[in-house]
Motif scaffolding. Sequence first.
Motif, PDB file in Angstrom:
ATOM      1  N   ASN A 157      15.633 -19.673  42.967  1.00  0.00           N
ATOM      2  CA  ASN A 157      15.125 -18.337  43.300  1.00  0.00           C
ATOM      3  C   ASN A 157      15.040 -17.410  42.093  1.00  0.00           C
ATOM      4  OD1 ASN A 157      14.854 -18.893  46.135  1.00  0.00           O
ATOM      5  ND2 ASN A 157      17.072 -18.656  46.330  1.00  0.00           N
ATOM      6  N   GLY A 158      14.784 -17.998  40.933  1.00  0.00           N
ATOM      7  CA  GLY A 158      14.588 -17.208  39.728  1.00  0.00           C
ATOM      8  C   GLY A 158      13.118 -16.927  39.484  1.00  0.00           C
ATOM      9  N   LYS A 159      12.850 -15.991  38.560  1.00  0.00           N
ATOM     10  CA  LYS A 159      11.484 -15.622  38.214  1.00  0.00           C
ATOM     11  C   LYS A 159      11.368 -15.416  36.703  1.00  0.00           C
ATOM     12  CE  LYS A 159       9.321 -15.037  42.266  1.00  0.00           C
ATOM     13  NZ  LYS A 159       8.047 -15.723  42.625  1.00  0.00           N
ATOM     14  N   LEU A 160      10.217 -15.765  36.153  1.00  0.00           N
ATOM     15  CA  LEU A 160       9.914 -15.408  34.775  1.00  0.00           C
ATOM     16  C   LEU A 160       9.459 -13.953  34.731  1.00  0.00           C
ATOM     17  CD1 LEU A 160       7.909 -18.517  33.482  1.00  0.00           C
ATOM     18  CD2 LEU A 160      10.389 -18.145  33.525  1.00  0.00           C
ATOM     19  N   PHE A 161       9.621 -13.337  33.565  1.00  0.00           N
ATOM     20  CA  PHE A 161       9.260 -11.925  33.404  1.00  0.00           C
ATOM     21  C   PHE A 161       8.696 -11.680  32.011  1.00  0.00           C
ATOM     22  CE2 PHE A 161      10.425  -7.898  31.444  1.00  0.00           C
ATOM     23  CZ  PHE A 161       9.795  -7.007  32.289  1.00  0.00           C
ATOM     24  N   TYR A 162       7.741 -10.739  31.925  1.00  0.00           N
ATOM     25  CA  TYR A 162       7.297 -10.265  30.613  1.00  0.00           C
ATOM     26  C   TYR A 162       6.703  -8.872  30.749  1.00  0.00           C
ATOM     27  CZ  TYR A 162       2.474 -11.288  32.069  1.00  0.00           C
ATOM     28  OH  TYR A 162       1.271 -11.300  32.750  1.00  0.00           O
ATOM     29  N   TYR A 163       6.839  -8.119  29.697  1.00  0.00           N
ATOM     30  CA  TYR A 163       6.052  -6.904  29.497  1.00  0.00           C
ATOM     31  C   TYR A 163       5.716  -6.842  28.013  1.00  0.00           C
ATOM     32  CZ  TYR A 163       4.270  -2.343  28.657  1.00  0.00           C
ATOM     33  OH  TYR A 163       3.433  -1.328  28.249  1.00  0.00           O
ATOM     34  N   ALA A 164       4.445  -6.695  27.715  1.00  0.00           N
ATOM     35  CA  ALA A 164       4.002  -6.571  26.324  1.00  0.00           C
ATOM     36  C   ALA A 164       2.816  -5.621  26.271  1.00  0.00           C
ATOM     37  CB  ALA A 164       3.617  -7.934  25.747  1.00  0.00           C
ATOM     38  N   ALA A 165       2.701  -4.923  25.172  1.00  0.00           N
ATOM     39  CA  ALA A 165       1.584  -4.005  24.956  1.00  0.00           C
ATOM     40  C   ALA A 165       0.773  -4.480  23.760  1.00  0.00           C
ATOM     41  CB  ALA A 165       2.094  -2.585  24.715  1.00  0.00           C
ATOM     42  N   GLU A 166      -0.532  -4.580  23.948  1.00  0.00           N
ATOM     43  CA  GLU A 166      -1.419  -4.973  22.860  1.00  0.00           C
ATOM     44  C   GLU A 166      -1.368  -3.934  21.743  1.00  0.00           C
ATOM     45  OE1 GLU A 166      -6.149  -6.094  22.053  1.00  0.00           O
ATOM     46  OE2 GLU A 166      -5.524  -5.117  23.923  1.00  0.00           O
TER      47      GLU A 166
END
Length: 312
Positions: free
Chosen positions: A103-112
């Motif tokens: 029940n895990g999830k991958l995550f990302y936040y990035a700004a160009e």
Amino acid sequence: MLLAYIDEIGQTGAFVSPTHARFSDSPAFGYGGFVIPAEAAREFGAYFNKQKRTLFKNEIPEGTDPNRWEKKGSDLLFARVSDDRPQNLRVFRSLISKLDALNGKLFYYAAEKPCGTPKETNTGPREFEAREENAMRETLNRLARHADSGKQQIMVMMDQINEKSRKQRLPVMYAHILGRATEHEDMRRIVEPPMHIDSSLSANIQFADWVCALVKRSIEYQLVPTSRYSWIPKETQLLRDKEIFTFESKLHLFHRAVDDICHSRILLEYRPVIDPLHTSTMNEENRKNLSESGKLHSVNKLEQPTNHAKAP
């Protein structure tokens, strides 16, 4: 309770192209990793160490603790990995399946980043520092929102940095969490500001580095026409099928005429920044060519509405 393990995606400095002599690291900067229920974190870490020891048994120096030995994501997912070492991708996919089962999830936040040298984009150390702080704020906001959607608390852990940088970051992160919590209830889901952990002591931080490597290469595929990572869509079908990314994951585009790229769409063959195709306005010949190449399915999947609003 949830545990989030994160690491940096790219560097804060300028970007020109992957082949530029100085500014070649990444067209975006941010943070990525994964989120997992606290009670499953140890099991996943043990599974990661087992897979790592098996896959790289011939590379671990004799007398070295295999659990502390690291294989960096940049070396795991190199440009020709699909042809030269497909077993790396096979093991990576098995880790994704294990994470999903727990029940895990991958995550990302990035700004160009704006494309160009510091002089061309009028950026320097002050702007690079602001870029880092903004990415961290967005990361914390989105992790808190993810935890709130499941009515859970969350602790955030990230790869260790030098003491000077840690002392600079910590007050900023603490002030952001406390300040935003006065108006946004979800920020109260974050138990403490991010804790810094030596990656050699944490299998889960090591895996977060691998996730960041995948996201970094996916971003290059999406934003650079001559990307070296054209294998991304083919080799990541499992991730898209499982919807393994949190709904809050996002690549924020810089002054583009298309929407930001959210969650698993970063892995699609269709690249909206580079190939701005719209099936509703295509002539029949183009539709036929895309259908035969398999690309039309990706375009249609991208354009289909979901049950959620667009990720903020």
